[in-house]
Design an enzyme around this catalytic site. Structure first.
Site, PDB file in Angstrom:
ATOM      1  N   TYR A  22      31.610  42.074  41.130  1.00 25.47           N
ATOM      2  CA  TYR A  22      32.649  43.017  41.554  1.00 25.47           C
ATOM      3  C   TYR A  22      33.732  43.146  40.486  1.00 25.47           C
ATOM      4  O   TYR A  22      34.133  44.253  40.114  1.00 25.47           O
ATOM      5  CB  TYR A  22      33.246  42.513  42.864  1.00 25.47           C
ATOM      6  CG  TYR A  22      34.418  43.287  43.404  1.00 25.47           C
ATOM      7  CD1 TYR A  22      34.233  44.500  44.056  1.00 25.47           C
ATOM      8  CD2 TYR A  22      35.714  42.780  43.307  1.00 25.47           C
ATOM      9  CE1 TYR A  22      35.313  45.196  44.593  1.00 25.47           C
ATOM     10  CE2 TYR A  22      36.791  43.457  43.838  1.00 25.47           C
ATOM     11  CZ  TYR A  22      36.594  44.664  44.469  1.00 25.47           C
ATOM     12  OH  TYR A  22      37.672  45.343  45.001  1.00 25.47           O
ATOM     13  N   SER A  27      41.155  46.372  40.847  1.00 26.50           N
ATOM     14  CA  SER A  27      41.425  45.114  41.543  1.00 26.50           C
ATOM     15  C   SER A  27      41.963  44.106  40.548  1.00 26.50           C
ATOM     16  O   SER A  27      41.668  44.183  39.343  1.00 26.50           O
ATOM     17  CB  SER A  27      40.138  44.578  42.184  1.00 26.50           C
ATOM     18  OG  SER A  27      40.295  43.232  42.624  1.00 26.50           O
TER      19      SER A  27
END
Length: 276
Positions: free
Chosen positions: A159, A146
């Site tokens: 995350y 990501s």
């Protein structure tokens, strides 16, 4: 791109979103595709979509598996090997976050669950998918990272940290496996209009924070990430390994989004204020 006829792929998290779009793209080029995930009804529906788009002769199926459980990953890899008489491609797409908010407000269980899903799940996929590839002397493994793994996204730090670890995991695996013909790369999507991200991408204060940071001025589509996955999976990228490639409309040129906006909306105020 060339055909992937007779090749075999495993896509974890293939029941929806980018995983599903990537499985469809691979099958459309003739690849035998096995998807896995935790929810059987979702997987069964996804297989119908993949099969409808698949090239003639491509075999498609699913295995119910939790990527944080090693025996499940072993079973999923075995199913993909059986479906394709070997394994050529593995896309470790399963991921997600169990925490939203500043790091100092994170619950330990949520931190562990997020790291287990993103980092450990990818580790287990690499560990077991690489073995049949090593036996064949070739293969491509792709990790789902990501933009949050490369830049600070406030209130998404758990995350993002897991994804940063995932990127290094893929780089080391590429270094270790390259001499045996196995390539490992990761993709770093920005904000993509999936079912999961709908509450943000359909219009929100967080989207208003995102868009000025994206030079191309829009969110992405799952199919756009799937095209990069397809490229990294196939022979067209045969001299590319150990790379973490952004597909984010150029947002990596600017800054990450501030998920504190979303956290404050959900909690009714600044989470840091609530710790006092």
């Amino acid at each position: 791109m060339t055909s992937l006829h007779s090749r075999s792929a495993l896509v974890t998290g293939g029941g929806s979103g980018i995983g599903l779009a990537s499985a469809i793209r691979l099958a459309a080029d003739g690849c035998n595709v096995t998807i896995c995930g935790r929810t059987e009804t979702k997987l069964a529906e996804a297989v119908d979509q993949i099969a409808a788009a698949a090239a003639d002769g491509a075999d498609v199926g699913y295995v119910v598996a939790d990527v944080t459980t090693e025996d499940d990953v072993i079973e999923a890899v075995a199913a993909a090997v059986e479906r394709g008489d070997g394994l050529d491609i593995a896309f470790a797409c399963a991921g997600g976050s169990q925490h939203l908010g500043p790091l100092v407000a994170a619950e330990l269980d949520a931190v562990r669950a997020t790291i287990e899903l993103n980092y450990v799940g990818t580790f287990l996929t690499i560990k077991h998918a690489a073995r049949p590839m090593l036996a064949r002397g070739s293969g491509s493994i792709i990790g789902m990272s990501s933009h949050a793994g490369a830049d600070s996204f406030r209130s998404l730090g758990v995350y993002g940290s897991a994804k940063a670890g995932l990127d290094m995991l893929c780089r080391v695996a590429a270094d270790e496996l390259g001499s045996r013909g196995v390539r490992v790369n990761s993709v770093q999507p920005g904000i993509v209009a999936t079912e999961l991200m709908g509450p943000i991408t359909d219009g929100s204060a967080l989207l208003d924070d995102y868009l000025p940071q994206i030079p191309l001025g829009r969110v992405g589509r799952p199919e756009e990430v799937a095209e990069l996955v397809r490229f990294l999976a196939g022979p067209e990228s045969s001299w590319i390994t150990g790379q973490c490639i952004a597909v984010d409309g150029g947002q990596n040129l600017r800054r990450g989004a501030d998920y504190g906006v979303m956290a404050a909306e959900l909690l009714g105020g600044d989470p840091l204020d609530m710790l006092r």
